[in-house]
Design a protein around this motif. Structure first.
Motif, PDB file in Angstrom:
ATOM      1  N   CYS A 127       0.822  -1.215   0.000  1.00 49.12           N
ATOM      2  CA  CYS A 127       0.000   0.000   0.000  1.00 49.12           C
ATOM      3  C   CYS A 127       0.856   1.265   0.000  1.00 49.12           C
ATOM      4  CB  CYS A 127      -0.953  -0.003   1.190  1.00 49.12           C
ATOM      5  SG  CYS A 127      -0.150   0.160   2.811  1.00 49.12           S
ATOM      6  N   GLY A 128       2.081   1.203   0.529  1.00 46.98           N
ATOM      7  CA  GLY A 128       2.905   2.391   0.686  1.00 46.98           C
ATOM      8  C   GLY A 128       3.111   3.183  -0.604  1.00 46.98           C
ATOM      9  N   PRO A 129       3.545   2.533  -1.706  1.00 46.03           N
ATOM     10  CA  PRO A 129       3.744   3.295  -2.944  1.00 46.03           C
ATOM     11  C   PRO A 129       2.462   3.950  -3.445  1.00 46.03           C
ATOM     12  CG  PRO A 129       4.888   1.184  -3.056  1.00 46.03           C
ATOM     13  CD  PRO A 129       4.046   1.134  -1.814  1.00 46.03           C
ATOM     14  N   ILE A 130       1.321   3.267  -3.263  1.00 44.54           N
ATOM     15  CA  ILE A 130       0.047   3.850  -3.699  1.00 44.54           C
ATOM     16  C   ILE A 130      -0.279   5.076  -2.848  1.00 44.54           C
ATOM     17  CG2 ILE A 130      -2.431   3.421  -3.934  1.00 44.54           C
ATOM     18  CD1 ILE A 130      -1.723   0.407  -4.135  1.00 44.54           C
ATOM     19  N   LEU A 131      -0.131   4.929  -1.537  1.00 39.76           N
ATOM     20  CA  LEU A 131      -0.468   6.030  -0.634  1.00 39.76           C
ATOM     21  C   LEU A 131       0.446   7.231  -0.855  1.00 39.76           C
ATOM     22  CD1 LEU A 131      -1.159   3.996   2.637  1.00 39.76           C
ATOM     23  CD2 LEU A 131      -2.771   4.754   0.893  1.00 39.76           C
ATOM     24  N   SER A 132       1.717   6.969  -1.132  1.00 40.39           N
ATOM     25  CA  SER A 132       2.645   8.082  -1.387  1.00 40.39           C
ATOM     26  C   SER A 132       2.169   8.923  -2.566  1.00 40.39           C
ATOM     27  CB  SER A 132       4.053   7.547  -1.672  1.00 40.39           C
ATOM     28  OG  SER A 132       4.611   6.970  -0.521  1.00 40.39           O
ATOM     29  N   GLU A 133       1.766   8.259  -3.631  1.00 41.19           N
ATOM     30  CA  GLU A 133       1.314   9.015  -4.804  1.00 41.19           C
ATOM     31  C   GLU A 133      -0.002   9.734  -4.520  1.00 41.19           C
ATOM     32  OE1 GLU A 133       2.296   8.037  -8.864  1.00 41.19           O
ATOM     33  OE2 GLU A 133       2.602   5.948  -8.235  1.00 41.19           O
ATOM     34  N   LEU A 134      -0.905   9.096  -3.749  1.00 43.15           N
ATOM     35  CA  LEU A 134      -2.176   9.747  -3.428  1.00 43.15           C
ATOM     36  C   LEU A 134      -1.964  10.981  -2.546  1.00 43.15           C
ATOM     37  CD1 LEU A 134      -4.488   6.644  -2.737  1.00 43.15           C
ATOM     38  CD2 LEU A 134      -4.437   8.101  -4.773  1.00 43.15           C
ATOM     39  N   VAL A 135      -1.082  10.866  -1.555  1.00 40.92           N
ATOM     40  CA  VAL A 135      -0.818  12.012  -0.676  1.00 40.92           C
ATOM     41  C   VAL A 135      -0.145  13.132  -1.467  1.00 40.92           C
ATOM     42  CG1 VAL A 135       0.521  12.797   1.321  1.00 40.92           C
ATOM     43  CG2 VAL A 135      -0.710  10.624   1.432  1.00 40.92           C
TER      44      VAL A 135
END
Length: 563
Positions: free
Chosen positions: A521-529
């Motif tokens: 989930c980390g890479p996805i969340l980084s881009e969303l944030v």
């Protein structure tokens, strides 16, 4: 020694092949539900390489063991794992220890990772005269690309050319005196010469003069409704089941994602006896505009192009659905019902439905750069590939003194690029230690090889160019953080608040707090944030690296090693 090993699963007597993983043995016996989550949902093998922690089982009373990384070498009692199961009382154990009680090993060169790049670097450094230790978490060297057949038996298909190329690389390293230590998890990187690992349940400390990080990559998570169901796994997991253990992941399989690995795995599984219901590819069908890329690939690596054509020809009777993606996976009476639509223009060509028992998802890879980040090595965001890549010089030196790195953990380039960079890095490390430099003609030739492999890889990416979905395929109740079961709507609720940081998101939802430590989930969340802030991704929107970089048992850290 018999090639069969008896074991039990939830009290049922079963039999597996000696040396295969518990996950492979259970899949071979027809079991797909390995554990229950906090909310009582079933999980099974997903990544197949020890990253996701979804296949946890209880082995002889020891909880939370990864079935994909635990070898079946003796009769064991296995139970499906249940979230929150009370931990067993410690009746007795070894005496406790302090860190100073752990002997320190001081190789000239420590290579982390025994894939193509790590082995190549180790061989080059050893040939130049350096003492080299290779630490690798997998049960056998070779990495993902050169994974070996690890089982024997009359019903086991023989190794193919890719296996044999990897075997030659491994044998070369061993003959030169490279010390390869498998089943070793390096989870602490406190400095370039201060590393801690767990080997066979006991702690190890390393103080190398030079460190080479070649930890590879893992498959990118793309949330879609149903992607956490048993029977849904990464393409790499399916390939490991077949290439290492000669187990098919299912009888009727749908493979979806982006890139050439999906075609290779579909071809291999079909050869192994599986029915391939279809291959769903995000990229558009190669047409005349692809001739340029194909020509450049053929000029750079004609054998790899022939391999690709061979994989495609074996799938001549398999539907290949281009420009599309899976939009929903749901349990059904006979397995899984899968909906496929065109992407990104959903519904452009209608929706197709497949009935299968296994779905393989392969949307490219994320670098396994946890150790590099823990050491403070500089990274920059590659917007085209959607990932952070390490900053290196032409000898694979990172921004941290005495730390070298290469291969897919630094940014994706494929196995051939890793092999060439491994030789260049190995030579550089040895020369840096005062050993003999490589002959200039060999170094020049390797740089030409590297350039050729990079041209091939660039053309391959052009051929498979496609939009890169993040949570576009998910619905509001789709899980994004697999470990903590955090949904899209929970994440979006936090993103609506004023200028949330990734730390705010983590604290509010627990996303990234699970045992995979945010790898999916980390890479996805980084881009969303980053998108919510209107800025490109940088270190400020990433989870901070923390020790241990991989889950480790407290008892393994605290007890004295047996003599």
């Amino acid at each position: 020694m018999s090639d069969r090993v008896p074991f039990t699963f939830d009290g049922v007597s079963l039999e597996g092949r000696y040396g295969e993983s518990l996950a492979a043995a259970l899949m071979g016996a027809g079991y797909t539900d390995f554990r229950q989550t906090r909310t009582g949902h079933a999980r099974s093998i997903f990544c197949g390489m020890g990253v996701c922690q979804d296949c946890l089982v209880n082995v002889d009373g020891k909880p939370n063991q990864r079935a994909c990384m635990t070898k079946l070498e003796k009769s064991v009692s296995v139970e499906s794992e249940i979230f929150g199961r009370p931990l067993p009382a410690v009746a007795e154990g070894q005496p406790f220890k302090l860190i100073d009680d752990v002997p320190e090993e001081s190789p000239e060169v420590l290579v982390i990772g025994a894939g193509p790049g790590g082995l190549s670097a180790a061989i080059a450094a050893r040939r130049s005269g350096a003492r080299v230790v290779v630490a690798d978490e997998r049960p056998a060297p070779g990495g993902q690309y050169f994974k070996q057949v690890l089982v024997d038996g009359r019903d086991v298909a023989p190794p193919d050319r890719q296996h044999l190329e990897g075997r030659r690389l491994i044998e070369t390293a061993l003959k030169l005196g490279v010390e390869i230590r498998n089943n070793m998890d390096v989870w602490g990187a406190f400095g370039p010469n201060d590393l801690v690992a767990t080997e066979a349940g006991f702690i190890r400390r390393f103080s190398p003069q030079r460190l080479v990080v070649a930890t590879g990559a893992y498959e990118r998570g793309v949330p879609v409704p149903g992607w956490t169901l048993p029977g849904v796994m990464t393409t790499g997991a399916a390939q490991t089941l077949w290439r290492s253990y000669r187990r098919l992941p299912g009888a009727r399989i749908l493979i979806a994602g982006n890139g050439p690995l999906n075609m290779q795995v579909a071809s291999e599984l079909k050869d192994g006896g599986a029915e391939i219901a279809g291959v769903v590819e995000l990229a558009e069908m190669p047409l005349l505009k692809s001739i340029s890329a194909l020509s450049r690939m053929a000029a750079a690596a004609p054998r790899l192009v022939r391999d690709g054509l061979r994989y495609r020809s074996r799938l001549s009777d398999v539907p290949i659905v281009y420009g599309s993606a899976i939009t929903r996976i749901a349990p059904s009476e006979n397995g899984l019902t899968v909906q496929v639509s065109s992407y990104p223009d959903a519904g452009k060509t209608g929706t197709r439905t497949f009935e299968v028992d296994t779905v393989c998802l392969g949307y490219g890879f994320q670098p396994s750069n946890e150790i590099l980040r823990a050491l403070g090595c500089e990274h920059v965001f590659d917007s085209q590939r959607g990932q952070f890549v390490a900053v290196l010089d032409d000898k694979c030196r990172t921004s941290v003194e005495n730390v070298y790195s290469l291969g897919d953990c630094t940014g994706l380039g494929g196995a051939r690029v890793a092999l060439s960079n491994g030789r260049i890095a190995g030579w550089a490390v040895a020369e840096d230690l005062g050993h003999a430099p490589p002959p200039s003609n060999e170094l020049d030739q390797e740089r030409r090889n590297l350039s050729r492999h990079q041209r091939f890889q660039a053309a391959l990416w052009e051929l498979y160019a496609a939009p890169r979905p993040k949570i576009d395929l998910a619905s509001p109740d789709t899980i994004v953080c697999r470990c903590e079961e955090v949904t899209v709507s929970q994440i979006q609720d936090v993103l609506k608040s004023e200028n949330p940081s990734i730390g705010d998101l983590k604290r509010a939802t627990r996303a990234g707090m699970g045992s995979c430590q945010g790898r999916y989930c980390g890479p996805i969340l980084s881009e969303l944030v980053a998108a919510s802030k209107g800025q490109p991704p940088d270190d400020s929107v990433r989870f901070a690296p923390r020790m241990p970089v991989k889950p480790v048992c407290i008892a393994d850290i605290a007890r004295i090693a047996k003599p």
